[in-house]
Design an enzyme around this catalytic site. Structure first.
Site, PDB file in Angstrom:
ATOM      1  N   GLU A  65      16.475 -10.944   9.478  1.00  0.00           N
ATOM      2  CA  GLU A  65      16.964  -9.717   8.463  1.00  0.00           C
ATOM      3  C   GLU A  65      18.107 -10.164   7.691  1.00  0.00           C
ATOM      4  OE1 GLU A  65      15.205  -7.327   7.401  1.00  0.00           O
ATOM      5  OE2 GLU A  65      13.574  -7.266   9.141  1.00  0.00           O
ATOM      6  N   CYS A 228      -3.696  -0.890  -6.839  1.00  0.00           N
ATOM      7  CA  CYS A 228      -3.999   0.270  -6.160  1.00  0.00           C
ATOM      8  C   CYS A 228      -5.472   0.444  -5.605  1.00  0.00           C
ATOM      9  CB  CYS A 228      -4.055   1.617  -7.344  1.00  0.00           C
ATOM     10  SG  CYS A 228      -2.343   1.777  -8.084  1.00  0.00           S
ATOM     11  N   CYS A 231      -5.425  -0.354  -1.929  1.00  0.00           N
ATOM     12  CA  CYS A 231      -4.064   0.183  -1.185  1.00  0.00           C
ATOM     13  C   CYS A 231      -4.678   1.248  -0.190  1.00  0.00           C
ATOM     14  CB  CYS A 231      -3.242   0.877  -2.380  1.00  0.00           C
ATOM     15  SG  CYS A 231      -1.967   1.837  -1.474  1.00  0.00           S
ATOM     16  N   CYS A 237      -1.366   9.187  -2.987  1.00  0.00           N
ATOM     17  CA  CYS A 237      -0.433   8.546  -3.820  1.00  0.00           C
ATOM     18  C   CYS A 237      -0.367   9.346  -5.304  1.00  0.00           C
ATOM     19  CB  CYS A 237      -0.837   7.180  -4.179  1.00  0.00           C
ATOM     20  SG  CYS A 237       0.296   6.441  -5.281  1.00  0.00           S
TER      21      CYS A 237
HETATM   22  S1  SF4 Z   1       1.100   3.214  -3.289  1.00  0.00           S
HETATM   23 FE1  SF4 Z   1       0.106   4.243  -4.903  1.00  0.00          FE
HETATM   24  S2  SF4 Z   1       1.103   3.065  -6.703  1.00  0.00           S
HETATM   25 FE2  SF4 Z   1       1.469   1.642  -5.131  1.00  0.00          FE
HETATM   26  S3  SF4 Z   1      -0.415   0.460  -4.691  1.00  0.00           S
HETATM   27 FE3  SF4 Z   1      -0.804   2.389  -3.495  1.00  0.00          FE
HETATM   28  S4  SF4 Z   1      -2.071   3.624  -4.692  1.00  0.00           S
HETATM   29 FE4  SF4 Z   1      -0.956   2.110  -6.072  1.00  0.00          FE
END
Ligand code: SF4
Ligand SMILES: [Zn+2]
Length: 477
Positions: A65, A228, A231, A237
């Site tokens: 770290e 996204c 993700c 989000c």
């Molecule tokens: S957290 Fe939100 S902005 Fe970030 S990659 Fe995932 S969907 Fe996209």
């Protein structure tokens, strides 16, 4: 065709910047599942996951770290492996010298981190009986250089404490997931991020959860290229929903050029604005939204502070036997304890800094004035420290065995090193750059000289040929 206008499932106004219990549950599940499938295998992670001794785990994670502060993972890997081979336990590190530590650290930058690791190891061994503290607060209290972030990271990853972490990556993910458009560096925003991180951390697997958040920020939700579609938190989000909705709104606006039709299309099933209804310090201001940026509207950039410009003259004093003089910097301050070529700080007020350099070389370093004033200029080398843009004006002087050199009291000492010793000594990256610049310059002038010699010879040859040709021509007559 304009797509069907739909209501975004998120968010319910009033809780935009917080997580509901259900969201917390879903986020934990999805993120850990994604992490199990996608995480990068890193040496400190393997130790944290497999080492049964808590003290060894804490030591390894602590070292990693501290190394990772301000330094990229790819750079840290080799340094970490070398470090752990040399000092596998906190006791081994405590029995080393600071000089050895600086040598292994050389090139990693921000050298105060190495000093603090060494100090910390001595503290654990001498004051804590060789045992690492048990939780975040005690780690922060006992270990120099361990703050809220490192304390949380070490305690969650190595010791299983259920505390969240917030670093640059986590902060960006949270800003996007919860639509936080306030200045990311403002104290109130920072506190909000910490409370969110503490809320969502998984109590069963806090270390993995925190690493998953950091990993998502480093590999998926990156500053300029958020992926996204890959993700796991897309449905939770706010930034994602807002960017989709803003694009749909823009597409409707473009499609219905007729203002009346446009109004009709937006009003009956209209898209909700994803923002708080009342005045909110955490929302992104409407006028700050830029449709071309999408989710990357979050987080709002903090104002950059201008870096300071500094200059100094650096003189490579090279002995005829090939060794160079290195002096050791003071015990505190920037690049503390590291070795460097004799350096003379230059300020704007110095009208005649050329003379100042000569004078310092003579008075402070004992260089004979004829050598000092006939030094060779090598190059300007620029190095960027975190907040300083440093220009080194590099010079070279060849001295022979007769010169009795000394150094000013701001340095701790001096030594002559061979080229090989220089590159393995505790010197900064900036000084290595300086030495390489001198090498390149020396090589260039050698090549130039060789070229000139060759050109000289070839023109002589040409000339000779011409003369003999003329002579033969005369003979033929
Ligand atoms: S957290 Fe939100 S902005 Fe970030 S990659 Fe995932 S969907 Fe996209
Ligand atoms: Zn808000």
């Amino acid at each position: 065709m304009v797509k069907n206008v739909r209501k975004a499932s998120l968010p319910v106004v009033g809780r935009l910047h917080h997580f509901t219990e259900n969201e917390v549950k879903v986020i934990r599940e999805k993120l850990l599942c994604w992490y199990d499938a996608h995480h990068r295998v890193l040496p400190w992670r393997s130790i944290a996951a497999t080492e049964p001794d808590r003290n060894k785990r804490a030591y390894a994670v602590w070292v990693s770290e501290i190394m990772l502060q301000q330094t990229q993972v790819s750079t840290v890997i080799d340094y970490f492996k070398k470090w752990m081979t040399k000092w596998p336990t906190v006791g081994d590190l405590a029995s080393s010298t600071l000089e050895e530590v600086n040598q292994v650290w050389a090139g990693l930058g921000y050298y105060s981190r190495a000093r603090r690791l060494h100090e910390g190891a001595l503290k654990v061994v001498k004051e804590l009986n060789g045992e690492f503290p048990n939780d975040r607060d005690s780690l922060i209290h006992h270990l120099p250089g361990v703050g809220r972030y490192s304390g949380s990271a070490v305690s969650s990853i190595a010791l299983g404490c259920a505390v969240g972490v917030v670093d640059g990556n986590v902060s960006r993910v949270l800003a996007r997931v919860r639509g936080i458009g306030a200045n990311i560096a403002a104290q109130s925003t920072v506190e909000h991020m910490w409370s969110l991180a503490d809320q969502i951390v998984d109590p069963e697997r806090p270390g993995d959860f925190n690493q998953a958040m950091m990993e998502l920020g480093a590999t998926v939700c990156t500053p300029k290229m958020a992926s996204c579609s890959a993700c796991p938190l897309r449905l939770q989000c706010v930034a994602y929903h807002k960017s989709v909705d803003e694009k749909e709104k823009a597409s409707i606006t473009n499609h219905f050029k007729n203002p009346e039709k446009k109004k009709q299309s937006l009003e009956p099933s209209g898209l909700p604005d994803i923002e708080c209804l009342t005045d909110c310090d955490l929302c992104l201001r409407k006028e700050d939204w830029d449709n071309s940026l999408g989710v990357q509207n979050y987080p709002r950039k903090a104002q950059k502070t201008q870096s300071r410009q500094e200059q100094s003259a650096v003189v490579i004093l090279e002995h005829t036997n090939g060794k160079v003089l290195l002096v050791q910097r003071p015990k505190t301050g920037l690049l503390a304890n590291l070795w460097e070529f004799p350096s003379i700080p230059l300020t704007e007020e110095m009208d005649h800094w050329n003379e100042v350099v000569t004078e310092c070389l003579v008075k402070e370093f004992g260089v004979p004035s004829s050598f000092a004033s006939s030094r060779t200029f090598v190059a300007d080398v620029i190095h960027i420290f975190s907040h300083i843009r440093q220009t080194y004006k590099v010079y070279k002087i060849l001295v022979d065995g007769q010169e009795k050199l000394t150094w000013p009291t701001r340095y701790q000492g001096g030594q002559w090193l061979t080229r090989e010793e220089f590159f393995t000594s505790a010197t900064s990256t900036a000084m290595k750059k300086v030495f390489r610049a001198a090498d390149t310059c020396g090589q260039k002038s050698k090549n130039k000289k060789n070229r000139m010699d060759l050109e000289g010879k070839s023109s002589e040859k040409k000339k000779q040929k011409t003369i003999s040709h003329f002579f033969k021509a005369v003979q033929r007559k």
